[in-house]
Scaffold this motif. Sequence first.
Motif, PDB file in Angstrom:
ATOM      1  N   THR A  24       0.936  -1.162   0.221  1.00 12.26           N
ATOM      2  CA  THR A  24      -0.065   0.043   0.089  1.00 12.26           C
ATOM      3  C   THR A  24       0.870   1.061   0.032  1.00 12.26           C
ATOM      4  O   THR A  24       0.485   2.253  -0.670  1.00 12.26           O
ATOM      5  CB  THR A  24      -0.905   0.083   1.258  1.00 12.26           C
ATOM      6  N   ALA A  25       2.196   1.141   0.726  1.00 17.74           N
ATOM      7  CA  ALA A  25       3.003   2.306   0.546  1.00 17.74           C
ATOM      8  C   ALA A  25       3.341   2.584  -0.776  1.00 17.74           C
ATOM      9  O   ALA A  25       3.363   3.647  -1.421  1.00 17.74           O
ATOM     10  CB  ALA A  25       4.067   2.074   1.496  1.00 17.74           C
ATOM     11  N   ALA A  26       3.734   1.530  -1.278  1.00 19.31           N
ATOM     12  CA  ALA A  26       4.318   1.544  -3.063  1.00 19.31           C
ATOM     13  C   ALA A  26       3.172   2.401  -3.853  1.00 19.31           C
ATOM     14  O   ALA A  26       3.317   2.809  -4.605  1.00 19.31           O
ATOM     15  CB  ALA A  26       4.523   0.378  -3.326  1.00 19.31           C
ATOM     16  N   ILE A  27       2.014   1.726  -3.683  1.00 20.25           N
ATOM     17  CA  ILE A  27       0.703   2.161  -4.454  1.00 20.25           C
ATOM     18  C   ILE A  27       0.402   3.694  -4.133  1.00 20.25           C
ATOM     19  O   ILE A  27       0.237   4.511  -5.241  1.00 20.25           O
ATOM     20  CB  ILE A  27      -0.470   1.267  -4.132  1.00 20.25           C
ATOM     21  N   GLY A  28       0.596   3.983  -2.904  1.00 19.56           N
ATOM     22  CA  GLY A  28       0.329   5.245  -2.269  1.00 19.56           C
ATOM     23  C   GLY A  28       1.218   6.250  -3.048  1.00 19.56           C
ATOM     24  O   GLY A  28       1.012   7.518  -3.495  1.00 19.56           O
ATOM     25  N   LEU A  29       2.644   5.825  -3.198  1.00 23.84           N
ATOM     26  CA  LEU A  29       3.567   6.651  -3.947  1.00 23.84           C
ATOM     27  C   LEU A  29       3.406   7.144  -5.115  1.00 23.84           C
ATOM     28  O   LEU A  29       3.588   7.996  -5.932  1.00 23.84           O
ATOM     29  CB  LEU A  29       5.051   6.267  -3.615  1.00 23.84           C
ATOM     30  N   LEU A  30       2.600   6.088  -5.936  1.00 22.75           N
ATOM     31  CA  LEU A  30       2.249   5.969  -7.289  1.00 22.75           C
ATOM     32  C   LEU A  30       0.886   7.035  -7.606  1.00 22.75           C
ATOM     33  O   LEU A  30       1.013   7.514  -8.400  1.00 22.75           O
ATOM     34  CB  LEU A  30       2.315   4.629  -7.772  1.00 22.75           C
ATOM     35  N   ARG A  31       0.056   6.736  -6.670  1.00 24.41           N
ATOM     36  CA  ARG A  31      -1.124   7.068  -7.003  1.00 24.41           C
ATOM     37  C   ARG A  31      -1.546   8.616  -6.457  1.00 24.41           C
ATOM     38  O   ARG A  31      -2.250   9.221  -6.839  1.00 24.41           O
ATOM     39  CB  ARG A  31      -2.181   6.340  -6.318  1.00 24.41           C
ATOM     40  N   PHE A  32      -0.660   8.790  -5.151  1.00 16.13           N
ATOM     41  CA  PHE A  32      -1.015  10.241  -4.695  1.00 16.13           C
ATOM     42  C   PHE A  32      -0.500  11.416  -5.490  1.00 16.13           C
ATOM     43  O   PHE A  32       0.559  11.281  -6.053  1.00 16.13           O
ATOM     44  CB  PHE A  32      -0.706  10.378  -3.170  1.00 16.13           C
ATOM     45  N   ARG A  33      -1.074  12.673  -5.386  1.00 15.10           N
ATOM     46  CA  ARG A  33      -0.716  13.616  -6.309  1.00 15.10           C
ATOM     47  C   ARG A  33       0.345  14.523  -5.773  1.00 15.10           C
ATOM     48  O   ARG A  33       1.032  15.086  -6.594  1.00 15.10           O
ATOM     49  CB  ARG A  33      -2.112  14.409  -6.963  1.00 15.10           C
ATOM     50  N   ASP A  34       0.175  14.901  -4.366  1.00 15.14           N
ATOM     51  CA  ASP A  34       0.925  15.858  -4.131  1.00 15.14           C
ATOM     52  C   ASP A  34       1.671  15.290  -3.006  1.00 15.14           C
ATOM     53  O   ASP A  34       2.077  14.135  -2.550  1.00 15.14           O
ATOM     54  CB  ASP A  34      -0.114  16.973  -3.093  1.00 15.14           C
ATOM     55  N   VAL A  35       2.759  16.293  -2.733  1.00 14.47           N
ATOM     56  CA  VAL A  35       4.117  15.738  -1.826  1.00 14.47           C
ATOM     57  C   VAL A  35       3.624  15.354  -0.583  1.00 14.47           C
ATOM     58  O   VAL A  35       4.191  14.236  -0.074  1.00 14.47           O
ATOM     59  CB  VAL A  35       5.169  17.062  -1.937  1.00 14.47           C
ATOM     60  N   PRO A  36       2.978  15.998   0.342  1.00 13.74           N
ATOM     61  CA  PRO A  36       2.607  15.560   1.558  1.00 13.74           C
ATOM     62  C   PRO A  36       1.915  14.283   1.611  1.00 13.74           C
ATOM     63  O   PRO A  36       2.476  13.391   2.490  1.00 13.74           O
ATOM     64  CB  PRO A  36       1.648  16.731   2.273  1.00 13.74           C
ATOM     65  N   SER A  37       0.982  13.924   0.687  1.00 17.01           N
ATOM     66  CA  SER A  37       0.304  12.693   0.655  1.00 17.01           C
ATOM     67  C   SER A  37       1.468  11.597   0.312  1.00 17.01           C
ATOM     68  O   SER A  37       1.258  10.511   0.939  1.00 17.01           O
ATOM     69  CB  SER A  37      -0.814  12.636  -0.260  1.00 17.01           C
ATOM     70  N   ARG A  38       2.516  11.872  -0.459  1.00 19.42           N
ATOM     71  CA  ARG A  38       3.379  11.072  -1.150  1.00 19.42           C
ATOM     72  C   ARG A  38       4.297  10.591   0.124  1.00 19.42           C
ATOM     73  O   ARG A  38       4.712   9.360   0.475  1.00 19.42           O
ATOM     74  CB  ARG A  38       3.952  11.355  -2.038  1.00 19.42           C
ATOM     75  N   LEU A  39       4.603  11.602   0.899  1.00 19.39           N
ATOM     76  CA  LEU A  39       5.579  11.482   2.127  1.00 19.39           C
ATOM     77  C   LEU A  39       4.640  10.607   3.222  1.00 19.39           C
ATOM     78  O   LEU A  39       5.427   9.964   3.805  1.00 19.39           O
ATOM     79  CB  LEU A  39       5.955  12.870   2.735  1.00 19.39           C
ATOM     80  N   HIS A  40       3.378  10.982   3.224  1.00 19.80           N
ATOM     81  CA  HIS A  40       2.787  10.092   4.173  1.00 19.80           C
ATOM     82  C   HIS A  40       2.901   8.706   3.849  1.00 19.80           C
ATOM     83  O   HIS A  40       3.026   7.730   4.602  1.00 19.80           O
ATOM     84  CB  HIS A  40       1.371  10.593   4.665  1.00 19.80           C
ATOM     85  N   ALA A  41       2.424   8.542   2.329  1.00 10.48           N
ATOM     86  CA  ALA A  41       2.591   6.990   2.023  1.00 10.48           C
ATOM     87  C   ALA A  41       3.863   6.223   2.055  1.00 10.48           C
ATOM     88  O   ALA A  41       3.966   5.307   2.360  1.00 10.48           O
ATOM     89  CB  ALA A  41       2.077   6.817   0.712  1.00 10.48           C
ATOM     90  N   ALA A  42       5.051   7.285   2.026  1.00  4.43           N
ATOM     91  CA  ALA A  42       6.370   6.661   1.966  1.00  4.43           C
ATOM     92  C   ALA A  42       6.774   6.471   3.531  1.00  4.43           C
ATOM     93  O   ALA A  42       7.814   5.458   3.405  1.00  4.43           O
ATOM     94  CB  ALA A  42       7.349   7.599   1.289  1.00  4.43           C
ATOM     95  N   THR A  43       6.457   6.901   4.347  1.00  6.06           N
ATOM     96  CA  THR A  43       6.771   6.764   5.902  1.00  6.06           C
ATOM     97  C   THR A  43       5.800   5.934   6.551  1.00  6.06           C
ATOM     98  O   THR A  43       6.529   5.073   7.092  1.00  6.06           O
ATOM     99  CB  THR A  43       7.024   8.136   6.282  1.00  6.06           C
ATOM    100  N   LYS A  44       5.107   6.287   7.023  1.00  8.62           N
ATOM    101  CA  LYS A  44       4.195   5.594   7.794  1.00  8.62           C
ATOM    102  C   LYS A  44       3.828   3.977   7.337  1.00  8.62           C
ATOM    103  O   LYS A  44       4.270   3.002   8.573  1.00  8.62           O
ATOM    104  CB  LYS A  44       2.726   6.317   8.431  1.00  8.62           C
ATOM    105  N   PRO A  45       3.239   3.947   6.396  1.00 11.57           N
ATOM    106  CA  PRO A  45       2.726   2.176   6.261  1.00 11.57           C
ATOM    107  C   PRO A  45       4.210   1.386   5.927  1.00 11.57           C
ATOM    108  O   PRO A  45       4.173   0.377   6.268  1.00 11.57           O
ATOM    109  CB  PRO A  45       1.972   2.220   5.270  1.00 11.57           C
TER     110      PRO A  45
END
Length: 120
Positions: A24-45
């Motif tokens: 889900t972190a990898a999918i979030g990095l690809l699907r989210f559009r803005d930097v804060p959302s991508r950072l959230h996906a890259a760190t927490k999960p």
Amino acid sequence: MTWDAALDIAALVLILAGALLCLTAAIGLLRFRDVPSRLHAATKPQVLGLVLICLAIALSLRSWPVVAFLIPIVLIQLATAPLSAHMIGRQAYRNGTIDRSHLFADELADSQRTPPAAGG
């Protein structure tokens, strides 16, 4: 059910949960559009997924040297993920790639308006 079988089932569940979080972190990095959302996906999960996988490895192998090897891995990940996310977020803010209207608090705007030597 024996104790070894219960630990093996727990390790299997932890591996699957950790792998799902990493996916889900990898999918979030690809699907989210803005930097804060991508950072959230890259760190927490991602960090939680790694912790669960390391815990599963420790349960599966049941060896103290393995646990001693996994503890620094988890600690380094816990130390470096927030630091790298902070640096990426700050650079994105400075580049202007963050939509400032979506920010709840903007502490950097005050520091950019006041020169560092002004004392304010």
